[in-house]
Design an enzyme around this catalytic site. Structure first.
Site, PDB file in Angstrom:
ATOM      1  N   GLY A 110       3.703 -15.302  -5.150  1.00 57.51           N
ATOM      2  CA  GLY A 110       2.476 -15.334  -4.359  1.00 57.51           C
ATOM      3  C   GLY A 110       1.984 -13.943  -4.037  1.00 57.51           C
ATOM      4  O   GLY A 110       0.920 -13.750  -3.446  1.00 57.51           O
ATOM      5  N   GLU A 169       6.512  -6.232   2.673  1.00 57.33           N
ATOM      6  CA  GLU A 169       7.277  -6.433   3.899  1.00 57.33           C
ATOM      7  C   GLU A 169       6.805  -5.602   5.078  1.00 57.33           C
ATOM      8  O   GLU A 169       6.978  -5.991   6.231  1.00 57.33           O
ATOM      9  CB  GLU A 169       8.767  -6.180   3.608  1.00 57.33           C
ATOM     10  CG  GLU A 169       9.307  -7.302   2.730  1.00 57.33           C
ATOM     11  CD  GLU A 169      10.646  -7.009   2.100  1.00 57.33           C
ATOM     12  OE1 GLU A 169      11.652  -7.426   2.655  1.00 57.33           O
ATOM     13  OE2 GLU A 169      10.666  -6.372   1.027  1.00 57.33           O
TER      14      GLU A 169
END
Lengths: 696, 155
Positions: free
Chosen positions: A462, A662
Site C-alpha cells: 500500500g 514510519e
C-alpha cells in the site's frame, strides 16, 4: 552518489495498480482458488500457560465435511529451527492464551469453523504471569535490541550530572500494547506439488517467507514459491511468516490438497504480533537556559516465554539532542503473553512519545518555548557515535512548521484558552527515523518493441512501491513510465529485502537503478540493436551497500497539533495536525503525502484511542476486534497536513531518498499530549489520552 | 439451500448454501466476486459494503438467504462502461493505498453522492464513518469524494 536524473522521479504519477484496486480486480492472498481446495480453521489455546493433555480428534472427524484435525499428537514433525513461534504443533506446551494449538480442515469454511469450535481440548493449566511492571523480579538485560542495536549505552557521568543539574525533569511514561490491524487480515493459500510448495500469502517480503518456510519442511528454498502481488497493509505484522503460514502448509501436506487459511480479526490479537507495552523513565538535566547536560532514558518491555523480541525503545534518544552525559537502557521480562513484534516504527514510536513529552516538560520548567528548546539542543554530530550526520534538517522542519502553524504568537500558559465548551491548546514534538538499506537483486529487460520489464521480489503493501520503482526505472532507462512494467510480489523474482524499516525504496531502488544502468550500458554498446529475445541485465547490491561510508543517517520531522478538550466530558479532539519532514528526495509527492498523513493519523489514533487491554484473569488481550480496539475513523481526523523541506543528501543511495513509511507516526502522540497539557494543564504520561484520565 | 439473486445485472443461482453463510461469503467464495473484502466479519469496518436493492449494507452481516430474489451490486458492477466517477476520483486523488478498504469506501461514497450530490465535508465524514482505512489517514479519500461530487455536478 545521487545518480538518477529527475524527470519522472519527483512527479505525482498515479498509482500504477490503482485501476485494479478501484474496480475490485486486484487479487489478494485469500482470493486464489486452486482446484480441489479445502479450508483450514485453526484452534487457539484457552489457557495462558500449561500443557495440552489430549485433543479429541475422532469426535470432530464425524462432523460433516471434516477431513482432518491436526495437533501435536498427530502432526508431522517439522525440522527444528530457532524460531519457536513457527514450530507449530511440535510441543504439548502452551506458551500464551490464543496460541494456535490445532487446526481443523474441512470441505467448506463453515464446516471447518464449526468443527474447530467443537474440538475438545483437555489442558493441564498452570498459573500464569502476564502483567508488565518495571520492578518485575525477572527483568533482565537482553543481549541486543531489535534489529541489532546495543542494549545499553553510556557516555560521561550521567548520575552526577543529574544530581548537580540546575533544572531536572524526572518522569515515567507508559504506552500500552497496540495491535497493527492492517485492513487485510493475514491469509495464505498453500498448495503442494510433490516436494514443491506454492504459497499465495499476504506478506511484506516474499523472499524472506520462502527462506524461512522451506527449511522447516526440509526442502530447499528453490522448492518454495511465495506469490503476493497485492497486500492489504501490514505495518510490520506481515514482516515475516507468522504461525498461520506454517499451519496452512503443514495442513495442505497432511491432507494432500490445497488449503486456504485466513486469520480472523479476533485471532489476530494473539498470533500476528503487536507493539509491546512500555514503561519508560526519562531524566533530563539542564542548565537554566535549557541546554541539556544529561539525558537518561530507561525502558521496560515484555516478550513471550518462547521468543525474545526486545524493542529498541530508547534508540532515538541516542541521536536526538546534544548532552555530554547520557545513558540509555532496555530491560525485558518474559511473560506468558503472545510474542510482540514490529509495529510501525517499533522503538522510535513509543520511545519518542516519552522523550518528546519530557522535552515539553523541560521547556515549561525552563520557561523556554518548546520549539526554541529543541533548536538550542541541536547536536553538531551524532551525539553518541560522534559520526557526522549525512544530513539533518530538524531545525528547518521546526522553523517551517512553526511558521505555517502560526506558532509565533503562542501563549505558553496552560488551561487558559476557551472556545465554547472546549479548552484549546497547541503542542509540538520532533520526529525521527533511521535510514536503513539492505542488499537486493533486480533484473531489467529490454524488449524489441521499446518496452522494458523490471523484476524484483519487492512488496507493495500500500506504500506505492510499485509506482515509485516504475518512476525510478523509467528515469534510469531514459524512457517514460508507461514503457516500463515492474514485476514484484513473487519470490521467483530476484531476491529482495522486505518492506519494513522504511527501507523499501532505498534498498529496491538501488538494485533497480543498478540493473537498469547495466542494461542501458549494454544497449548503448550495441547501439540499440536488440536480439529477438531482447536483452537483460541484473544487479546485486550486496557489495555496494557493504562498502557504504559510515555516517549517521536519519530522517527528521516536526509535528504540531492543536487540540480541543471538552470541559464537560473530557473528550479530546485533534483540531489541526501539521507535520513537516526532511526525508531526502521525495520520489512521488502523491504517494508520499499519503504515507506521511497515514502515519500521522495512526499517531493520532495512538494518542487518543489505541490500547490492547490485558485480561489478568485469563491472560490475553480483552478487546479483540475493531468494535473494542478503536482505530481513528474518518470523523476523528479533521485538518491534517504533511509537508516536506527540500533535502539534497548525496550520501544515501542513487535516488537520494530516506524512508517515509514510519516517520509520520513518530512524535505525533507526544505533540498531541503536549497540546492537551497546554489546553488543560493536565500532563498525560500514560497513553492513550482517555477522558477518564483528564477528568480525575 | 439454493439461493437465486441478481448480481451486477445477471441472475445467479447458488446451490448447497448453508443457512448461516453470509452474503459476503457467497459473493467471494462461490460467485467469483472477491472485490468486496472481508476484514472483520462483524460489520465494524465497512470493507464489504455492497448495494442490496439499492441500499448499502455490510455484506458480512447479511445472511445469504436474505438476498433471495433481490438485487446485489458490488464494486465490480458499479459501472457498465469504464469507470464510475467515484472510482475515477479515487484514482486521481490518490485515495487508494493498500486497496483493501477501497471497494467498500467506493460503494459507500457512490451511495452518498446518489443521495446528496453536493455534500458538505461533515456529511462526507458522517457517511464514511463506518468505513475504516488504516493507510491513508482519510484525507485523500475526502478529496476523492469532493472531486467526484464536483465532476458529477458538472456533467
Amino acid at each position: 552518489m545521487t545518480t538518477v536524473d529527475m524527470r519522472y522521479t519527483g512527479s505525482a504519477l498515479d498509482r500504477v495498480e490503482g485501476l485494479e484496486k478501484v474496480t475490485g480486480r486486484a487479487r489478494y492472498a485469500f482470493e486464489n482458488f486452486p482446484a480441489d481446495l479445502v479450508y483450514a480453521v485453526p484452534v487457539q489455546a484457552a489457557i495462558a500457560r500449561g500443557e495440552i493433555r489430549a485433543v479429541d480428534v475422532d469426535a470432530v472427524l464425524e462432523h460433516p465435511g471434516v477431513i482432518a484435525a491436526i495437533w501435536y499428537g498427530n502432526a508431522p514433525r517439522l525440522v527444528p529451527s530457532d524460531n519457536a513461534d513457527l514450530a507449530v504443533f511440535q510441543s504439548r506446551r502452551v506458551a500464551y492464551r490464543g496460541q494456535y494449538i490445532a487446526v481443523v480442515v474441512a470441505e467448506t469454511y463453515e464446516e471447518a469453523k464449526e468443527a474447530a469450535r467443537l474440538l475438545r481440548v483437555e489442558y493441564a493449566a498452570e498459573d500464569h504471569d502476564v502483567r508488565l511492571r518495571a520492578d518485575h523480579p525477572n527483568m533482565y538485560r537482553p543481549e541486543k535490541v531489535n534489529p541489532n542495536y546495543p542494549t545499553d549505552t553510556e557516555h560521561g557521568d550521567p548520575d552526577t550530572a543529574l544530581t548537580v543539574a540546575p533544572v531536572l525533569v524526572d518522569a515515567t511514561y507508559s504506552t500500552p500494547a497496540e495491535h497493527n490491524n492492517p485492513m487485510e487480515p493475514h491469509a495464505t493459500v498453500a498448495e503442494w506439488d510433490g516436494d514443491a510448495l506454492t504459497l499465495y500469502d499476504s506478506t511484506q517480503g516474499a523472499s524472506g517467507v520462502r527462506d524461512t518456510v522451506a527449511p522447516l519442511f526440509g526442502v530447499p528454498p528453490a522448492n518454495v514459491r511465495v506469490i503476493s502481488p497485492h497486500v492489504g497493509g501490514g505495518f510490520g505484522s506481515k514482516g515475516g511468516p507468522s504461525p498461520y503460514v506454517i499451519i496452512a502448509a503443514l495442513a495442505a501436506r497432511h491432507v494432500g490438497r490445497p488449503v486456504k487459511l485466513a486469520v480472523t480479526r479476533q485471532q489476530m490479537f494473539a498470533v500476528t504480533g503487536y507493539r509491546t507495552p512500555t514503561i519508560q523513565r526519562v531524566r533530563l538535566g539542564a542548565n537554566a537556559d535549557g541546554r541539556l547536560t544529561a539525558i537518561v532514558h530507561d525502558a521496560f518491555e515484555q516478550s513471550s516465554t518462547i521468543t525474545e523480541f526486545a524493542e529498541q525503545t530508547t534508540t532515538p534518544t541516542r541521536i536526538m539532542y546534544a548532552a555530554p552525559h547520557r545513558r540509555t537502557t532496555h530491560r525485558l521480562v518474559r511473560l506468558d503473553v503472545p510474542t510482540p513484534s514490529w509495529m510501525r516504527a517499533p522503538g522510535e514510536c513509543p520511545g519518542m512519545f516519552a522523550l518528546e513529552s519530557a522535552m515539553d516538560e523541560l521547556a515549561i520548567a525552563c520557561q523556554i518555548d518548546p520549539v526554541e528548546l529543541r533548536i538550542r539542543n541541536e547536536p553538531d554530530a551524532d551525539p553518541e557515535s560522534g559520526l557526522p550526520f549525512s544530513s539533518r534538517n530538524l531545525v528547518a522542519c521546526l522553523r517551517e512548521g512553526a511558521r505555517r502553524f502560526g506558532w509565533a504568537d503562542r501563549d505558553p500558559a496552560p488551561g487558559v484558552r476557551r472556545r465554547d465548551r472546549l479548552l484549546i491548546g497547541t503542542g509540538v514534538a520532533a520526529s525521527t527515523y533511521p535510514v536503513y538499506r539492505r542488499p537486493s537483486q533486480a533484473t531489467a529487460q529490454a524488449h524489441r518493441d521499446g518496452r522494458f520489464t523490471v523484476r524484483i521480489a519487492a512488496a507493495d503493501i500500500g506504500t506505492g512501491a510499485r509506482t515509485v520503482l516504475t518512476q525510478i526505472a523509467a528515469d534510469t532507462l531514459r524512457t517514460s513510465p508507461d514503457q516500463v512494467l515492474v514485476e514484484i510480489g513473487d519470490s521467483a523474482l530476484p531476491a529482495a529485502s522486505l518492506a519494513g524499516g522504511s527501507m523499501g525504496t532505498a534498498s529496491w531502488g538501488t538494485a533497480v537503478v543498478r540493473a537498469c544502468e547495466a542494461l542501458v550500458e549494454g544497449l548503448d554498446r550495441r547501439d540499440g540493436d536488440l536480439p529477438a529475445a531482447g536483452m537483460e541485465s541484473s544487479a546485486d547490491t550486496t557489495e555496494e551497500i557493504g562498502a557504504q561510508r559510515r555516517l549517521s543517517r536519519h530522517a527528521f520531522g516536526a509535528q504540531f497539533a492543536e487540540v480541543g478538550v471538552d470541559t464537560d466530558t473530557g473528550e479530546t479532539r485533534v483540531l489541526r495536525l501539521l507535520g513537516v519532514f526532511a526525508a531526502g528526495r521525495i520520489i512521488n509527492p502523491k504517494t508520499a503525502r499519503s504515507q506521511f498523513i497515514g502515519g500521522m493519523t495512526m499517531g493520532l489514533s495512538m494518542a487518543l484511542f489505541e490500547e490492547s487491554i490485558m485480561d489478568l484473569e485469563f491472560g490475553d488481550y480483552l478487546n479483540r476486534d475493531l468494535a473494542q480496539y478503536h482505530v481513528a475513523a474518518c470523523a476523528d481526523v479533521r485538518d491534517i497536513e504533511a509537508l516536506w523541506v527540500e533535502e539534497d543528501d548525496p550520501h544515501l543511495n542513487p535516488m537520494g531518498t530516506k524512508g517515509i513509511g514510519e516517520i509520520g507516526i513518530v512524535g505525533t502522540a507526544a505533540a498531541v499530549a503536549n497540546a492537551v497539557h497546554h489546553a488543560t494543564g493536565v500532563r498525560i504520561r500514560d497513553l492513550p489520552i482517555r477522558l477518564d484520565k483528564l477528568m480525575r | 439451500m439454493r439461493v437465486t439473486f441478481t448480481v451486477n445485472g445477471s441472475q445467479q443461482t447458488v446451490d448447497d448454501v448453508w443457512e448461516g453463510e453470509s452474503l459476503l461469503y457467497v459473493l467471494r467464495e462461490r460467485c467469483g466476486l472477491p472485490g468486496s473484502k472481508n476484514a472483520c466479519e462483524q460489520g465494524e469496518c465497512g470493507s464489504c459494503t455492497v448495494y442490496l436493492d439499492g441500499s448499502p449494507v455490510c455484506a458480512c452481516l447479511v445472511a445469504a438467504g436474505q438476498a433471495e430474489g433481490r438485487t446485489v451490486r458490488t464494486v465490480e458492477g458499479l459501472s457498465d462502461t469504464g469507470l464510475d466517477p467515484v472510482q475515477e476520483a479515487f484514482l486521481d486523488a490518490g485515495a487508494v493505498q493498500c486497496g483493501f478498504c477501497t471497494p467498500g469506501l467506493i460503494v459507500q461514497a457512490h451511495d452518498l453522492l446518489e443521495r446528496v450530490p453536493d455534500p458538505e465535508d461533515a456529511e462526507i465524514r458522517e457517511a464514511l464513518a463506518g468505513n475504516l482505512c488504516r493507510c491513508t489517514g482519510y484525507e485523500k479519500i475526502l478529496d476523492a469524494v469532493r472531486l467526484a461530487a464536483a465532476r458529477r455536478t458538472a456533467k
